[in-house]
Scaffold this motif. Structure first.
Motif, mmCIF file in Angstrom:
data_model
loop_
_atom_site.group_PDB
_atom_site.id
_atom_site.type_symbol
_atom_site.label_atom_id
_atom_site.label_comp_id
_atom_site.label_asym_id
_atom_site.label_seq_id
_atom_site.Cartn_x
_atom_site.Cartn_y
_atom_site.Cartn_z
ATOM 1 N N TYR A 52 1.527 2.069 -6.943
ATOM 2 C CA TYR A 52 1.925 3.433 -6.625
ATOM 3 C C TYR A 52 3.363 3.691 -7.083
ATOM 4 O O TYR A 52 4.175 2.772 -7.188
ATOM 5 C CB TYR A 52 1.781 3.685 -5.123
ATOM 6 N N ARG B 180 -0.544 5.239 2.912
ATOM 7 C CA ARG B 180 -1.706 5.977 3.386
ATOM 8 C C ARG B 180 -2.804 4.965 3.710
ATOM 9 O O ARG B 180 -2.923 3.938 3.036
ATOM 10 C CB ARG B 180 -2.217 6.949 2.315
ATOM 11 N N ARG B 181 -3.628 5.277 4.668
ATOM 12 C CA ARG B 181 -4.654 4.325 5.100
ATOM 13 C C ARG B 181 -5.552 3.897 3.937
ATOM 14 O O ARG B 181 -5.908 2.717 3.808
ATOM 15 C CB ARG B 181 -5.510 4.932 6.218
ATOM 16 N N TYR B 182 -5.914 4.831 3.072
ATOM 17 C CA TYR B 182 -6.833 4.505 1.990
ATOM 18 C C TYR B 182 -6.163 3.707 0.875
ATOM 19 O O TYR B 182 -6.845 3.164 -0.005
ATOM 20 C CB TYR B 182 -7.478 5.773 1.422
ATOM 21 N N HIS B 183 -4.824 3.618 0.882
ATOM 22 C CA HIS B 183 -4.143 2.801 -0.120
ATOM 23 C C HIS B 183 -4.396 1.312 0.086
ATOM 24 O O HIS B 183 -4.413 0.536 -0.879
ATOM 25 C CB HIS B 183 -2.627 3.031 -0.062
ATOM 26 N N GLY C 227 -9.832 -6.084 7.626
ATOM 27 C CA GLY C 227 -9.593 -5.634 6.259
ATOM 28 C C GLY C 227 -9.505 -6.781 5.272
ATOM 29 O O GLY C 227 -9.715 -6.593 4.064
ATOM 30 N N PRO D 196 -7.032 -0.644 1.333
ATOM 31 C CA PRO D 196 -8.202 -1.283 0.711
ATOM 32 C C PRO D 196 -8.073 -1.379 -0.807
ATOM 33 O O PRO D 196 -8.482 -2.383 -1.405
ATOM 34 C CB PRO D 196 -9.360 -0.362 1.121
ATOM 35 N N MET D 197 -7.487 -0.360 -1.447
ATOM 36 C CA MET D 197 -7.329 -0.386 -2.898
ATOM 37 C C MET D 197 -6.345 -1.472 -3.339
ATOM 38 O O MET D 197 -6.563 -2.153 -4.353
ATOM 39 C CB MET D 197 -6.865 0.981 -3.402
ATOM 40 N N ARG D 198 -5.264 -1.640 -2.590
ATOM 41 C CA ARG D 198 -4.292 -2.655 -3.001
ATOM 42 C C ARG D 198 -4.867 -4.062 -2.879
ATOM 43 O O ARG D 198 -4.408 -4.992 -3.545
ATOM 44 C CB ARG D 198 -2.982 -2.511 -2.220
ATOM 45 N N GLY E 186 0.821 -1.200 0.000
ATOM 46 C CA GLY E 186 0.000 0.000 0.000
ATOM 47 C C GLY E 186 0.854 1.248 0.000
ATOM 48 O O GLY E 186 0.410 2.319 0.408
#
Length: 298
Positions: free
Chosen positions: A195, A202-205, A230, A207-209, A166
């Motif tokens: 990335y 970053r925290r929001y990275h 998660g 869930p996306m990964r 992430g």
């Protein structure tokens, strides 16, 4: 690689538009500006960025990758993971450090809580180890807990494992996972990230990964996870992507396994071993298990 890194930095472009720029601009990316991008993608594009600054940043990233045994795989490359290409929102490019993995290799995602109990940690390690003996590579997120145990088990089973970060591939964390990351690379695996190289976590990275972890894989196994873990996001992505989700039957006990048990109640098949998973695979995909002495087989 500089063209790929450059286009990776441009804001507010779709995957199709990035691929179009990659094809049309190519080695001339350093001369791009917003007006030229608009001409190439065929729509209005008003963004404020400096092509020279982005080019210098891309060049620095490529230099770092060259020095640290890495590279960038664009979506158009034959080496881009085949299954990942099929998902709804694949990344335009993957930065990696380590050995560029076989795009056609069979991968299984193994994920779970960062705070497993002893049974969960042991199950993740043993399942990954035994999958490696079946010539299946393990994908996980290098987090403490289940992820790290899965990477370590795969390595000890003689397999190749991939960690999806992430952050950028220069920013491996947590610090306690760095020895596993180095061991993973030394044994033929890789760190992957959508990335750019120097991106901070970053925290929001995260869930996306998770969509990449499941997207690269033929199936997803939730080893041990509470209801708000998660890892359940990865399971959701896997289901959206048409991947089968399994849960480890040995890890339902106590609250730390409640999330996996809820998935099982919703229809996810429970397994106890790599052998059970391989029986399922035999009906759907071809795979070639490594030939091992009988005493080493799981």
């Amino acid at each position: 690689m500089i063209a790929t890194a450059f286009i990776q930095h441009l804001p507010k472009l779709s995957l199709h538009e990035r691929c179009l720029l990659h094809e049309l601009a190519g080695y001339d990316c350093g001369t791009l500006n917003a007006s030229r991008v608009a001409d190439l993608i065929g729509r209005r594009y008003r963004e404020d960025w400096n092509a020279g600054e982005i080019y210098d940043q891309a060049a620095a990233e490529v230099e770092w990758l060259d020095k640290n045994g890495g590279g960038i795989i664009p979506f158009s490359s034959r080496e881009y993971p085949e299954l990942l290409r099929e998902i709804y929102d694949p990344p335009f490019a993957l930065c990696y450090r380590g050995r560029r993995p076989d795009s056609k290799a069979p991968y299984a995602a193994l994920v779970g809580t960062r705070r497993p109990n002893g049974r969960g940690a042991r199950s993740a390690y043993e399942l990954a180890r035994d999958l490696a003996r079946f010539n299946v590579s393990v994908v996980s997120g290098l987090a403490r807990g289940i992820d790290r145990q899965a990477h370590e088990g795969c390595i000890d089973g003689g397999g190749v494992t991939v960690a999806v970060l992430g952050s950028g591939v220069s920013e491996v964390g947590p610090a306690s996972s760095r020895p596993t990351a180095e061991r993973l690379i030394a044994t033929g695996g890789a760190l992957f990230s959508e990335y750019s190289v120097f991106t901070q976590p970053r925290r929001y990275h995260f869930p996306m990964r998770n969509r990449i972890i499941s997207g690269m894989s033929r199936c997803c196994v939730i080893v041990q996870a509470p209801r708000r873990s998660g890892a359940l996001i990865t399971a959701d992505y896997a289901l959206e992507q048409g991947r089968e989700v399994f849960v480890h039957a040995d890890c339902f006990q106590t609250g730390v396994g409640d999330g996996g048990f809820a998935l099982h109640e919703d229809g996810a098949r429970a397994i106890n071993s790599a052998g059970e998973l391989m029986e399922e695979w035999k009906s759907q995909w071809e795979y070639s298990p490594r030939t091992l002495p009988e005493e080493q087989l799981p």
